[in-house]
Design a protein around this motif. Structure first.
Motif, short mmCIF file in Angstrom:
data_model
loop_
_atom_site.label_atom_id
_atom_site.label_comp_id
_atom_site.label_asym_id
_atom_site.label_seq_id
_atom_site.Cartn_x
_atom_site.Cartn_y
_atom_site.Cartn_z
N GLY A 1 12.19 9.04 2.08
CA GLY A 1 11.11 8.04 2.00
C GLY A 1 9.75 8.68 2.00
N SER A 2 9.65 9.76 1.27
CA SER A 2 8.37 10.45 1.33
C SER A 2 8.04 11.12 0.02
CB SER A 2 8.45 11.51 2.44
OG SER A 2 7.20 12.11 2.59
N ARG A 3 6.71 11.19 -0.25
CA ARG A 3 6.29 11.98 -1.41
C ARG A 3 6.12 13.40 -0.91
NH1 ARG A 3 4.30 12.06 -6.23
NH2 ARG A 3 4.36 9.84 -6.59
N VAL A 4 6.73 14.31 -1.62
CA VAL A 4 6.66 15.72 -1.23
C VAL A 4 5.78 16.42 -2.23
CG1 VAL A 4 7.97 17.83 -0.88
CG2 VAL A 4 8.96 15.63 -0.23
N SER A 5 4.64 17.00 -1.74
CA SER A 5 3.75 17.66 -2.67
C SER A 5 3.51 19.08 -2.21
CB SER A 5 2.41 16.94 -2.73
OG SER A 5 2.61 15.59 -2.99
N SER A 6 3.18 19.90 -3.19
CA SER A 6 2.85 21.29 -2.86
C SER A 6 1.66 21.66 -3.71
CB SER A 6 4.04 22.19 -3.15
OG SER A 6 3.63 23.53 -3.13
N ILE A 7 0.55 22.05 -3.04
CA ILE A 7 -0.64 22.43 -3.82
C ILE A 7 -1.14 23.78 -3.32
CG2 ILE A 7 -1.35 20.05 -4.31
CD1 ILE A 7 -3.28 20.26 -1.97
N PHE B 1 3.34 15.86 2.98
CA PHE B 1 4.42 14.88 3.00
C PHE B 1 3.82 13.51 3.25
CE2 PHE B 1 5.99 18.96 4.59
CZ PHE B 1 6.90 19.27 3.58
N ASP B 2 3.85 12.73 2.21
CA ASP B 2 3.20 11.41 2.25
C ASP B 2 4.30 10.38 2.47
OD1 ASP B 2 1.51 9.36 1.98
OD2 ASP B 2 0.86 9.83 -0.06
N ASP B 3 4.19 9.65 3.51
CA ASP B 3 5.24 8.65 3.80
C ASP B 3 5.17 7.51 2.79
OD1 ASP B 3 7.11 7.03 4.76
OD2 ASP B 3 6.10 6.54 6.67
N GLN B 4 6.21 7.38 2.00
CA GLN B 4 6.22 6.34 0.93
C GLN B 4 7.29 5.30 1.20
OE1 GLN B 4 4.12 6.17 -1.46
NE2 GLN B 4 3.43 8.17 -2.15
N SER B 5 7.80 5.33 2.45
CA SER B 5 8.98 4.48 2.69
C SER B 5 8.70 3.00 2.40
CB SER B 5 9.47 4.67 4.12
OG SER B 5 8.41 4.40 5.02
N GLU B 6 7.49 2.55 2.80
CA GLU B 6 7.19 1.13 2.55
C GLU B 6 7.13 0.82 1.07
OE1 GLU B 6 3.76 -0.47 4.48
OE2 GLU B 6 4.50 0.18 6.45
N LEU B 7 6.42 1.74 0.41
CA LEU B 7 6.28 1.54 -1.04
C LEU B 7 7.64 1.56 -1.73
CD1 LEU B 7 4.28 1.34 -3.45
CD2 LEU B 7 4.47 3.82 -3.62
N LEU B 8 8.45 2.53 -1.30
CA LEU B 8 9.78 2.66 -1.90
C LEU B 8 10.61 1.43 -1.62
CD1 LEU B 8 10.61 6.39 -1.26
CD2 LEU B 8 10.46 5.22 -3.45
N ALA B 9 10.47 0.98 -0.37
CA ALA B 9 11.24 -0.22 -0.02
C ALA B 9 10.79 -1.39 -0.90
CB ALA B 9 11.02 -0.54 1.45
N ALA B 10 9.44 -1.48 -1.06
CA ALA B 10 8.91 -2.57 -1.90
C ALA B 10 9.42 -2.43 -3.32
CB ALA B 10 7.39 -2.56 -1.86
N LEU B 11 9.40 -1.17 -3.77
CA LEU B 11 9.87 -0.92 -5.14
C LEU B 11 11.32 -1.32 -5.30
CD1 LEU B 11 8.47 2.50 -6.39
CD2 LEU B 11 8.40 0.28 -7.56
N LYS B 12 12.09 -0.89 -4.31
CA LYS B 12 13.52 -1.17 -4.36
C LYS B 12 13.74 -2.67 -4.35
CE LYS B 12 17.68 0.93 -2.57
NZ LYS B 12 18.18 1.93 -1.62
N ASP B 13 12.95 -3.28 -3.45
CA ASP B 13 13.02 -4.73 -3.36
C ASP B 13 12.76 -5.38 -4.71
OD1 ASP B 13 13.73 -5.43 -0.85
OD2 ASP B 13 11.94 -6.72 -0.55
N SER B 14 11.65 -4.96 -5.33
CA SER B 14 11.27 -5.60 -6.59
C SER B 14 12.30 -5.31 -7.66
CB SER B 14 9.87 -5.15 -7.01
OG SER B 14 9.94 -3.99 -7.78
N GLU B 15 12.85 -4.09 -7.59
CA GLU B 15 13.87 -3.74 -8.57
C GLU B 15 15.08 -4.64 -8.41
OE1 GLU B 15 16.04 0.33 -10.14
OE2 GLU B 15 14.44 0.42 -8.68
N GLN B 16 15.44 -4.78 -7.14
CA GLN B 16 16.58 -5.64 -6.86
C GLN B 16 16.31 -7.06 -7.34
OE1 GLN B 16 17.37 -5.24 -2.72
NE2 GLN B 16 19.05 -3.77 -3.02
N GLN B 17 15.06 -7.49 -7.03
CA GLN B 17 14.71 -8.86 -7.41
C GLN B 17 14.77 -9.04 -8.92
OE1 GLN B 17 10.99 -9.66 -5.56
NE2 GLN B 17 11.93 -10.14 -3.58
#
Lengths: 126, 750
Positions: free
Chosen positions: B280-286, B302-318
């Motif tokens: 549930g995270s964006r992994v970046s290396s700069i 490490f950017d926590d994207q769990s909410e966004l991912l959950a929302a995405l998943k939700d919308s995908e499911q929907q």
């Protein structure tokens, strides 16, 4: 109104101002032919009160047709007596003395109508 | 497979394909989106980090730069200026370094940097001599990782200090400097540094100043600001805040770091950004800095994207649910529409099949759900019903036809049977067997066969009947022929009778020649001769009409001509004709009745008084011609027909006396004078022509005269037929008169 010529009956044309009869007249039954002609004559003469001209050019008629002509002239005479101006022209070919005499015969009976005997030139073969 | 099943199958497969296509398309879009957002993320993080670093550098380090720093600070590094304010015109720092006087250097440098370091503006400041001997080192109390001033601290530039010093020969340098703990007790520290050299009059390097800021501080701030977890990777070694603070790394962080390191290892890249959905995270290396390779030193974010991912998943499911819902709805609707339509079509088909089997009852064709009277099936149903009505009507007509045919055939059979009864023997049995055959033909087979059989019967019956009728017509024709023959023979007999009434012998003292020619077998013309001792009556008469009626009238006329004669008494020709006229009028009852017909006759009468040798003539529309040596003349009668109604009361015919009855006399009927020339406007032969002929006559015998006139008439008429009966009579009186005592009318006897 027109009665077409047949082998045994003449051509008759009637208008409100004139009547012309031309041809031969010797039908088997004269009244069959003459009744409608006289009827049409009365009808046409009844339309107006103007002068009326009758032109007759016959080549032959038999004795029963003579009766018709008497009736015909008689009717014209009656009309003329009641004031109608009527001119009768009896046309005959100069060679045809039979028709001239017939015309003269009828002339004797006519008083009120103006009656003319008109000689016409016969055609070459006459 | 039914069409309905096929349609539904096709729709299912189509929807499946549509789903897959949209799924793969969305995957692709997602992938592209991710790549894009990864790139965005790298760029955003990098630029934010680098600019943050640059600002920190400019604010906190660059201000001490000998050429780019503040004026005040620049002066610190001016050899010739005593900015420390100790002894006049030279810089004591240079002296201290040159002389490697560590205490002096520390005092001077400390006067500049102690406060700054304490305020954590700088993490550390170090001064070296030209060979790397540390003359001064001061670091913050809150340093994390290895202390740069510790004995065990080993900055990377120490590996080759000569090269490092040389690199500062012309310009100061900004560098990321890693400092290791030789004891390996403290973790490596990473620092943003500004290094510059101090030079003597001969431009020779006498010392090196290194000012540094621990990047971990900046990174912590950065992580806080951006709400991300951060770590440093030195090559393949990760360093976290926990490492610096001697804390345990969280398992989650370890996992993230391991994932990031393995991503970098397996892909051989050091600058990336991706989303680990599992964690549930964006992994970046700069890269940590512009001046250092990421493979050596980089920042892991490490950017926590769990909410966004959950929302995405939700919308995908929907969206998938919505898709499935739509698909189901479409399927359902299609199913209903096709079911109802196909059920209606099936009903229509079964209705047609029933009709085919002859069931013409009205089929209940229902309207289904989601259908209208005007759609294809509705029209089909309508057409079927119309067809049915048409069939019903034609069925009625067919029955009607069949009924009429039966009636007709019945009549036919009846007539033929009755015909057969009139026949005999083999003809009868043949006809009867034909009738039987026809009855059989009519009782079996289809309508069409029956119709044909019926027509055949009709034609046969007609031919039989026409034979009969033909026979009948023959019989009638025969009757007519017989009747005509009878009539003709009657007329011929009548002609015989009329002929018998004509005089056959003439008085001896009169020469008479007659041409009597009725147009038909009988006619209205007649001539009459009555021979009395002292006088002779001659009459030529043309009764009105011709043929049989003319003949009847001629007989009446003849009887009156006879009756009017006064044998013992003088009577003039006029009196005589008047008497005939009176008798005829009486007979025909002219005076009583309004009879419009002009029955009567034209004609002339002559009376020859033998003793006086006198000839009298009276005429009704007729003349008498006299032919003498000097020529010919005509004497005309009155112009009144006998029997005419146009006659005055008491009319008397005129008597014409011919005093010198010499020569020949001619009497004729209008059959002669009315012979017409054959032209279109014909002229009658006429009396004048007769007169002319007579005048030219060289021979004055009656025979000659009659012949001459008839020849002339025949010539004149050409081929034209006679129009009337004709009579031509010529006579001449002989010089000597014979008186016969018992005279009687000639022609009285038949």
């Amino acid at each position: 109104m027109i009665f077409e010529q047949t082998q045994r009956t003449p051509y008759v044309e009637l208008t409100e101002q004139s009547c012309s009869i031309r041809g031969e007249c010797y039908p088997e039954n004269i009244s069959e032919w003459s009744a409608p002609v006289l009827e049409a004559l009365e009808e046409n003469m009844g339309i107006s009160n103007g002068s009326f001209k009758v032109v007759i050019e016959l080549y032959y008629f038999n004795s029963s047709s003579a009766k018709f002509l008497f009736d015909f002239f008689e009717y014209l005479e009656e009309s003329a007596e009641s004031g109608r101006e009527i001119l009768i022209q009896w046309c005959y070919r100069t060679e045809d003395d039979t028709m001239l005499e017939a015309g003269e015969d009828f002339q004797e009976d006519v008083e009120s109508c103006t009656y003319e005997l008109v000689a016409i030139e016969a055609e070459a073969a006459g | 497979m039914k069409i309905k099943t096929r349609i539904i199958g096709i729709i299912i497969v189509g929807v499946g394909f549509l789903f897959l296509t949209s799924f793969f398309a969305s995957q692709e879009i997602n992938k592209a989106n991710r790549e894009y957002s990864a790139q965005e993320s790298i760029t955003a993080h990098s630029s934010a980090w680098i600019s943050n670093m640059d600002i920190e550098f400019a604010d906190k380090l660059l201000i001490f730069d000998p050429s780019d720093g503040t004026y005040e600070n620049i002066d610190l590094w001016d050899r010739s200026l005593d900015t420390f304010g100790s002894n006049g015109d030279s810089n004591p720092l240079f002296e201290a370094i040159k002389s490697k006087d560590g205490e002096a250097v520390s005092n001077l440098m400390g006067s500049i940097f102690s406060d700054v370091i304490e305020l954590e503006q700088l993490t550390f400041a170090v001064a070296y001599d030209n060979r790397g001997l540390q003359l001064y080192c001061e670091s913050s109390l809150y340093v994390v990782g290895v202390d740069p001033c510790a004995e065990s601290a080993s900055p990377d530039y120490f590996l080759n200090f000569g090269a490092f010093a040389k690199s500062l020969d012309k310009y100061s340098s900004r560098k990321v400097v890693q400092i290791k703990d030789l004891n390996e007790e403290k973790p490596l520290s990473v620092n943003d540094t500004l290094s510059f050299a101090l030079k003597d009059e001969a431009e020779a390097t006498i010392g090196v100043i290194v000012l540094g800021r621990n990047i971990i501080d900046s990174l912590e701030m950065f992580a806080e600001n951006f709400e991300v977890q951060a770590a440093i990777a030195v090559g393949d070694t990760p360093l976290t805040f926990e490492d610096y603070y001697d804390e345990e790394r969280s398992a989650e962080l370890n996992e993230l770091i391991a994932d990031s390191m393995s991503h970098s290892r397996s892909n051989g890249i050091y600058q990336y950004s991706y989303i680990n959905e599992l964690l549930g995270s964006r992994v970046s290396s700069i890269p940590l800095s512009k001046n250092i390779r990421a493979s050596e030193l980089r920042i892991l974010l490490f950017d926590d994207q769990s909410e966004l991912l959950a929302a995405l998943k939700d919308s995908e499911q929907q969206s998938q649910l919505a898709f499935a819902g739509m698909a189901a709805l479409i399927l359902l609707l299609t199913f209903f529409v096709t079911s109802s339509s196909f059920n209606r079509i099936l009903e229509a088909i079964s209705a047609l099949e029933k009709m085919g089997e002859g069931d013409l009852r009205e089929q209940n064709l229902k309207r289904g759900w989601l259908s209208s009277r005007y759609d294809e099936v509705g029209r089909l149903q309508k057409a079927i019903n119309e067809y049915r009505l048409h069939r019903v009507e034609s069925e009625v007509q067919r029955k009607d036809r069949a009924k009429r045919r039966d009636e007709r055939d019945g009549i036919m059979f009846e007539k033929m049977s009755s015909l057969s009864e009139q026949l005999e023997g083999s003809a009868r049995s043949m006809l009867l067997s034909e009738i039987d055959e026809m009855r059989t033909a009519l009782s079996t087979g289809t309508d069409e066969e029956k119709e044909n059989a019926s027509i055949e019967i009709m034609s046969k019956a007609f031919s039989k009947m026409s034979d009969e009728v033909g026979t009948l017509i023959d019989a009638r024709t025969h009757e007519l022929v017989v009747a005509k023959d009878e009539i003709n023979s009657s007329i011929r007999y009548a002609a015989k009778l009329q002929n018998a009434l004509l005089p056959k012998t003439y008085p001896g003292d009169i020469d008479i020649n007659v041409e009597w020619r009725p147009r038909d077998l009988v006619g209205g013309d007649i001539y009459f001769i009555k021979d009395l001792p002292d006088k002779v009556y001659i009459a030529v008469v043309d009764c009105t009409g011709h043929g049989v009626p003319g003949a009847f009238l001629s007989i009446i006329a003849r009887s009156h001509l006879d009756k009017a004669i006064t044998p013992d008494q003088y009577q003039s020709a006029g009196q005589y004709l008047s008497q005939v006229n009176m008798l005829l009028k009486d007979t025909l009852s002219r005076t009583d009745q309004k009879n419009t017909n002009e029955e009567g006759f034209d004609g002339g009468v002559c009376i020859y008084y033998r003793n006086e040798r006198k000839l009298e003539f009276a005429g009704a529309k007729a003349s008498i011609f006299q032919v003498q040596t000097g020529g010919a003349s005509e004497t005309s009668g009155d112009r009144k027909s006998v029997g005419s109604t146009r006659m005055k009361e008491g009319f008397e015919y005129t008597t014409h006396e011919i005093s010198d009855p010499a020569g020949a006399f001619v009497m004729l009927t209008d059959g002669i004078t009315d012979v017409m020339s054959p032209e279109e406007k014909p002229i009658a032969f006429g009396r004048r022509r007769v007169l002319k002929l007579l005048q030219q006559a060289t021979d004055r015998t009656p025979k000659y005269i009659v012949e001459k006139i008839m020849n002339s008439v025949d010539l004149y008429r050409g081929g034209a037929p006679f129009r009337d009966d004709l009579t031509l009579l010529s006579f001449s009186l002989n010089e000597t008169t014979v008186i016969e005592p018992d005279a009687r009318a000639i022609g009285d006897k038949v």
